[in-house]
Design an enzyme around this catalytic site. Structure first.
Site, PDB file in Angstrom:
ATOM      1  N   PHE A 115       0.812  -1.217   0.000  1.00 33.94           N
ATOM      2  CA  PHE A 115       0.000   0.000   0.000  1.00 33.94           C
ATOM      3  C   PHE A 115       0.848   1.271   0.000  1.00 33.94           C
ATOM      4  CE2 PHE A 115      -3.021  -2.888   2.379  1.00 33.94           C
ATOM      5  CZ  PHE A 115      -4.026  -2.876   1.427  1.00 33.94           C
ATOM      6  N   SER A 140      -1.736  -7.066  -6.789  1.00 32.54           N
ATOM      7  CA  SER A 140      -1.757  -5.810  -6.017  1.00 32.54           C
ATOM      8  C   SER A 140      -2.226  -6.136  -4.617  1.00 32.54           C
ATOM      9  CB  SER A 140      -2.735  -4.816  -6.645  1.00 32.54           C
ATOM     10  OG  SER A 140      -4.072  -5.161  -6.306  1.00 32.54           O
ATOM     11  N   ASP A 141      -2.056  -5.223  -3.686  1.00 39.08           N
ATOM     12  CA  ASP A 141      -2.759  -5.419  -2.426  1.00 39.08           C
ATOM     13  C   ASP A 141      -4.191  -4.906  -2.626  1.00 39.08           C
ATOM     14  OD1 ASP A 141      -3.441  -6.107   0.120  1.00 39.08           O
ATOM     15  OD2 ASP A 141      -1.722  -5.185   1.087  1.00 39.08           O
ATOM     16  N   TRP A 142      -5.011  -5.142  -1.655  1.00 32.81           N
ATOM     17  CA  TRP A 142      -6.447  -4.856  -1.772  1.00 32.81           C
ATOM     18  C   TRP A 142      -6.663  -3.370  -2.119  1.00 32.81           C
ATOM     19  CZ3 TRP A 142     -10.799  -8.057   0.037  1.00 32.81           C
ATOM     20  CH2 TRP A 142     -12.014  -7.390  -0.004  1.00 32.81           C
ATOM     21  N   GLY A 143      -7.103  -3.144  -3.346  1.00 28.16           N
ATOM     22  CA  GLY A 143      -7.430  -1.772  -3.733  1.00 28.16           C
ATOM     23  C   GLY A 143      -6.222  -0.863  -3.893  1.00 28.16           C
TER      24      GLY A 143
END
Ligand code: NOJ
Length: 752
Positions: A264, A295-298
């Protein structure tokens, strides 16, 4: 296979596939049966050739089930999207039945490409093991590999192909709630643990039904978030990045990690998700990583919030070009990537490369051969009921408990003593599981501390009072707790954090015991009874008053399914504690970051009264408990240090040996640690660096010769041109029981 045969094979495959497509009866195994001998690359190409652009983009899209582990995203018609070939992977789908049902839907899509199911299997699936930071304190690589192996066996039987673990972020700041997920502050140890965990999750080979893909995360430097605030920016030199934060990721690649997750945070102003230097130059370039990056979440959509992209479309553009292959819950690719390609802004080769990386893993897992291979209800039940898993969970929990204090050898207890178990965590089951447990809806089979003690000593000598809640201001339970304490010979105080106080988005500025717990400790100590503390937490806490006033302390972290039994075993001496801290414990939040392998500075504080020295006016700069520290019920003596030579050439080595003796009365294990210091170099080097360790079991009175080898690799560092090399000169060598308890010292010289 010769070229002609390959070509005709390919042609045959494409023709048969086209025919089957037209006849609307593609069977998933078509890819398999057409040309078994074909190399993986050819098989992947043959699939890619017949995919539409939208289908390719679909492979790069990952949705969560309704169970979310991140901010809730706007609803999509997920099942319809799966049917339409717009989804390559799902996360947070649990269980053989559910994964099978959803896989069935994927197989209704035109291409019938099976889905990947990913889940945060961080420290166990059905059987919950200690949190990773606790396990790291065992320094037992084989044991950590084994718990990852069991987690993989259970997860794979329940339809999971892919765990988002291990987290290999170096963490020097206990305010950061995610320290619980990693191996602690040290790079050398972090590399060894990263390897063990990747091997454990992936087993012998991907494709076996007891192996899941590992995911090294969070790439990169997520653990260095400024101020310990989760998701915060990271600002560091390239050299520190290479020397401290990247090596465990490199170790994960070397161990064959199938996937990576980016992070993030921004690193020096560039969000990791949109960072081509990290993902393309280093990971996929220099390190030759052949897996894919999720990717990481969002984290793709969040590049707008970072102020790095104007729109979701631009976020997608940046991420794919930077080497982020799969989009977890940003919906950036699915909404924009096809348009970006059509408009000529993103090259189709970039998309193809990402798709190929994902297809490769689907092939390696054997999903094209049998998409349901991993969702097997029978195997799932067998794995969940395997009694061996609970035995290993108990052993791992025992190995993770750190004995921090044992005044007058009050521990181990004897069964004749009347014990008062007091504290808000004494009867808790769910908190023993810790953050990131998969069994989020059922914790009935967890052994609480009360249950563990009851099993060990029966009811007669066991009293109980809750005393207070973990995080609340009421002192109403104090009176009962004091009454109970007075009736006992020994008080066990079970305090700390509930499972949701450390973990993702659980940073704390104050890492003392929450609520009125410390007040209760003081009230109980005031009874004059000997007090043994059981500290349950996901991070190092600050607890100076307790540390100075209670008789004994066991740092029990969050130990998983068998927590209560393991703690009872240690309390009564059926297991002799052997764990050592892998993070320094600060004396106050103001000292953070406090870590053992810092530089000396020009004005080190040699004693606390020095005026113009690098220290604090109002506090020590030393940790309360140092890296590598942990006690045992027995004692160890170190003697007879020998070096095969006091000089070494760059292509040579030095053999180091010494004698370790168990000088106590019971058998026990010692984690012996070897530290080196490069005395003078072209760049300032740390005051000491861990460069070797071994966990040694010795019977009472037994001695053993322990050996280490020093080679150039152990003396190397990244110079300011980022070259990995060893510089000639003098090195100090220290061997001991912790970073602060160095029993044997010598030195040697690296010569040209
Ligand atoms: C966000 C976390 O940072 C990451 O570690 C995790 O794997 C994903 N959410 C999925 O749950």
């Amino acid at each position: 296979m010769n070229k002609k045969l390959t070509l005709s094979c390919l042609l045959l495959f494409v023709l048969s596939f086209t025919f089957l497509l037209q006849s609307k009866s593609i069977k998933n195994h078509v890819v398999k049966t057409t040309c078994l001998q074909k190399s993986l690359a050819e098989r992947i190409d043959s699939v890619l050739t017949i995919m539409t652009l939208e289908e390719k983009v679909g492979q790069l899209n990952q949705y969560s089930s309704n169970w979310t582990t991140g901010p809730v995203s706007p609803e999509a018609n997920k099942l319809q999207d799966i049917k339409d070939g717009k989804v390559g992977s799902m996360l947070n789908v649990k269980g053989a039945e559910k994964t099978r049902a959803i896989q069935k839907i994927a197989l209704q899509s035109r291409m019938k490409i099976p889905l990947l199911f990913g889940l945060d299997v961080i420290h166990g699936y059905k059987t919950t093991f200690p949190i990773p930071l606790a396990e790291a304190c065992s320094w037992d690589l084989a044991a950590m590999e084994l718990t990852a192996r069991i987690a993989a066996t259970e997860a794979a039987a329940a339809g999971v192909h892919w765990t988002f673990a291990p987290m290999v972020d170096i963490a020097r700041d206990p305010r950061w709630g995610r320290v619980m997920e990693g191996a602690g502050e040290d790079t050398y140890l972090g590399c060894a643990i990263a390897k063990a965990r990747v091997k454990g999750f992936q087993g012998g080979q991907l494709g076996k039904t007891d192996a899941v893909m590992a995911c090294a995360k969070h790439f990169a430097a997520y653990g260095a978030a400024i101020g310990g605030r989760d998701y915060n920016s990271v600002d560091m030199s390239e050299r520190t990045l290479f020397e401290v934060y990247l090596p465990p990721f490199k170790a994960a690649v070397d161990a064959g990690a199938a996937t990576f997750m980016n992070s993030f945070n921004d690193v020096n102003g560039v969000p990791a998700t949109g960072n081509p230097h990290l993902q393309r130059d280093i990971l996929k370039g220099k390190w030759g990583f052949n897996g894919f990056v999720v990717s990481d979440w969002g984290s793709i959509v969040e590049m707008q919030t970072h102020g790095f992209a104007k729109s979701l479309k631009e976020s997608a553009f940046i991420a794919i070009n930077a080497g982020n292959d799969m989009d977890m819950e940003s919906r950036a690719y699915t909404k924009n990537l096809a348009t970006l390609v059509t408009e000529g802004k993103v090259s189709i080769t970039v998309v193809d490369e990402a798709v190929k990386r994902i297809l490769l893993k689907k092939f390696e897992l054997g999903l094209f051969d049998d998409p349901y291979k991993f969702c097997n209800e029978k195997r799932e039940t067998q794995a969940f009921q395997n009694p061996q898993h609970r035995i290993i969970a108990k052993e791992m929990a025992q190995k993770s408990i750190v004995l921090l204090k044992n005044q007058n050898s009050i521990l181990p207890l004897n069964k004749q003593q009347k014990v008062a178990l007091i504290g808000p965590l004494a009867k808790s089951k769910i908190d023993m599981l810790g953050f990131w447990n998969v069994e989020w809806d059922d914790n009935s089979d967890v052994v609480s501390q009360y249950e563990g003690l009851e099993l060990k000593i029966g009811k007669n000598n066991l009293l109980y009072a809750k005393g207070c809640e973990v995080n609340d201001s009421s002192e109403i339970g104090f009176a009962e707790a004091i009454t109970i304490a007075k009736q006992a010979d020994v008080v066990l105080l079970s305090m700390g954090e509930t499972r949701d106080i450390s973990g993702e988005a659980r940073s704390r500025a104050n890492i003392h015991f929450p609520g009125v717990q410390e007040k209760l400790i003081k009230a109980i100590v005031a009874t004059g009874k000997p007090v043994v503390m059981l500290i349950n937490a996901g991070r190092p806490l600050v607890f100076n008053w307790a540390a100075d006033h209670v008789s004994a302390i066991l740092y029990t972290w969050w130990l998983g399914s068998e927590a209560g039994n393991a703690i009872a075993d240690v309390l009564y001496g059926d297991y002799n504690p052997s764990a050592k801290l892998t993070m320094s414990f600060p004396q106050s939040e103001g000292q953070i970051p406090v870590y053992y392998n810092h530089f000396n500075t020009g004005r080190p504080q040699l004693n606390s009264h020095e005026q113009y020295a690098s220290g604090y006016k109002d506090a020590s700069s030393l940790p309360k408990f140092p890296f590598g520290f942990g006690l045992s019920y027995t004692s160890f003596e170190y003697s007879d240090l020998k070096l095969s030579s006091n000089t070494m050439k760059a292509d040579g080595k030095i053999d180091v040996s010494f004698t370790l003796k168990n000088s106590g009365k019971i058998k026990g294990e010692e984690v012996v640690q070897l530290y080196l210091k490069d005395e003078v170099a072209s760049l300032v080097r740390p005051i000491k660096e861990l460069k070797g360790f071994e966990k040694v079991m010795l019977q009472a009175g037994e001695s053993k010769e322990i050996k280490f080898t020093i080679d150039k690799e152990k003396l190397s560092f990244f110079n300011n041109k980022l070259e990995w090399l060893a510089e000639s000169g003098k090195f100090q060598l220290m061997i001991g029981a912790s970073s602060d308890d160095l029993k044997l010292k010598s030195s040697f010289e690296l010569i040209d």
